[in-house]
Design an enzyme around this catalytic site. Structure first.
Site, PDB file in Angstrom:
ATOM      1  N   SER A  33       0.834  -1.266  -0.039  1.00  0.00           N
ATOM      2  CA  SER A  33       0.144  -0.014  -0.015  1.00  0.00           C
ATOM      3  C   SER A  33       0.894   1.150   0.073  1.00  0.00           C
ATOM      4  CB  SER A  33      -0.984   0.085   1.208  1.00  0.00           C
ATOM      5  OG  SER A  33      -1.536  -1.116   1.293  1.00  0.00           O
TER       6      SER A  33
HETATM    7  N1  SAH Z   1       0.430  -5.251   3.692  1.00  0.00           N
HETATM    8  C1  SAH Z   1       1.072  -6.105   2.687  1.00  0.00           C
HETATM    9  C2  SAH Z   1       0.276  -5.577   1.180  1.00  0.00           C
HETATM   10  C3  SAH Z   1      -0.698  -6.593   0.941  1.00  0.00           C
HETATM   11  S1  SAH Z   1      -1.470  -6.676  -0.527  1.00  0.00           S
HETATM   12  C4  SAH Z   1       2.529  -5.035   2.567  1.00  0.00           C
HETATM   13  O1  SAH Z   1       2.961  -4.354   3.166  1.00  0.00           O
HETATM   14  O2  SAH Z   1       3.171  -5.401   1.376  1.00  0.00           O
HETATM   15  C5  SAH Z   1      -2.587  -7.893   0.112  1.00  0.00           C
HETATM   16  C6  SAH Z   1      -2.077  -9.237   0.271  1.00  0.00           C
HETATM   17  O3  SAH Z   1      -3.166  -9.946   0.984  1.00  0.00           O
HETATM   18  C7  SAH Z   1      -1.697  -9.925  -0.813  1.00  0.00           C
HETATM   19  O4  SAH Z   1      -0.387 -10.400  -0.706  1.00  0.00           O
HETATM   20  C8  SAH Z   1      -2.589 -11.182  -0.836  1.00  0.00           C
HETATM   21  O5  SAH Z   1      -2.189 -12.308  -1.442  1.00  0.00           O
HETATM   22  C9  SAH Z   1      -3.118 -11.196   0.586  1.00  0.00           C
HETATM   23  N2  SAH Z   1      -4.180 -11.913   0.717  1.00  0.00           N
HETATM   24  C10 SAH Z   1      -5.613 -12.005   0.063  1.00  0.00           C
HETATM   25  N3  SAH Z   1      -6.618 -12.619   0.588  1.00  0.00           N
HETATM   26  C11 SAH Z   1      -5.888 -13.246   1.759  1.00  0.00           C
HETATM   27  C12 SAH Z   1      -6.289 -14.430   2.452  1.00  0.00           C
HETATM   28  N4  SAH Z   1      -7.444 -14.540   2.808  1.00  0.00           N
HETATM   29  N5  SAH Z   1      -5.473 -14.625   3.624  1.00  0.00           N
HETATM   30  C13 SAH Z   1      -4.097 -14.057   3.616  1.00  0.00           C
HETATM   31  N6  SAH Z   1      -3.664 -13.071   2.793  1.00  0.00           N
HETATM   32  C14 SAH Z   1      -4.460 -12.780   1.815  1.00  0.00           C
END
Ligand code: SAH
Length: 216
Positions: free
Chosen positions: A61
């Protein structure tokens, strides 16, 4: 690349200027090398004012949103925190700088492994990364004082509410696939209070209590 100068400028112009005031959050952001979490070819843009690609169709993000969500968690430094959506591990690093004990769940095994490796290399000891569906929470380590979800949910997943301590806080983007509201969910006297903190756009939370594969 003068990453140090870029980092200072990012904190001042993108985060502080827009109204994030929590000193601990601002100082912790000044300590974390965001470029370490960006894929090789995206490093040069690590401090820019937008989400950053990390591969596998996912993003870190925008710095301001990471800061805002972290401020909304009101961390004192002693909390047990669950993060859903580890991604690159950048948000995890910020939580680790501020919180007591961090558990982070990532659906994509490759991203989970990559994040665990970077966080280990950077020396974080109070973090555990697990691969799995974070919409189910982490029953074996519950309850949590704080929960942060960094992917877009259709609504707050019920298991996360169940695994939240009395007096605890969940920060989560909830809404449609294309736009969400940043919500703060507080559990008081076993009741849930939700407040909204502005619009945002996240990649979808895909899982049992999130969006289904065929919906995205
Ligand atoms: N906080 C992260 C950004 C995350 S992007 C950072 O600082 O880089 C959102 C992430 O959520 C992605 O990597 C995606 O694979 C994950 N995601 C989506 N659905 C999910 C679920 N049910 N459980 C765990 N992770 C999930």
């Amino acid at each position: 690349m003068d990453y140090e100068r870029e980092r200072e400028e990012m904190v001042r112009t993108q985060v502080e200027f827009r109204g994030v005031t929590d000193r601990r959050v601002l100082d912790a952001m000044r300590r974390i090398s965001r470029e370490e979490f960006a894929g090789e070819k995206y490093r040069a843009g690590a401090y820019e004012d937008h989400p950053l690609s990390i591969g596998e169709g996912q993003t870190i993000s925008q710095p301001y949103i990471v800061a805002l969500m972290t401020q909304l968690l009101r961390l004192s430094g002693k909390e047990k925190v669950l993060e859903v959506g580890t991604g690159s591990g950048y948000q995890t690093a910020l939580l680790a700088e501020l919180g007591g004990e961090i558990y982070s769940v990532e659906r994509c095994g490759k991203l989970a492994q990559g994040a665990a490796k970077v966080l280990e290399r950077l020396g974080y000891k109070n973090v555990r990364i697990l691969a799995g569906d974070g919409t189910e929470g982490l029953k074996e380590y519950a309850p949590f004082d704080r929960i942060i979800v960094t992917a877009a949910a259709p609504k707050v997943p019920e298991p996360l509410v169940e695994q939240l301590c009395e007096g605890g806080i969940i920060v989560i983007p909830a809404g449609s696939l294309h736009s969400q509201e940043l919500q703060v969910v507080e559990k008081k006297n076993n009741k849930i209070h939700i407040t909204n903190h502005g619009g945002c756009v996240f990649v979808p939370l895909v899982g049992r209590y999130g969006w289904q594969e065929n919906e995205i």
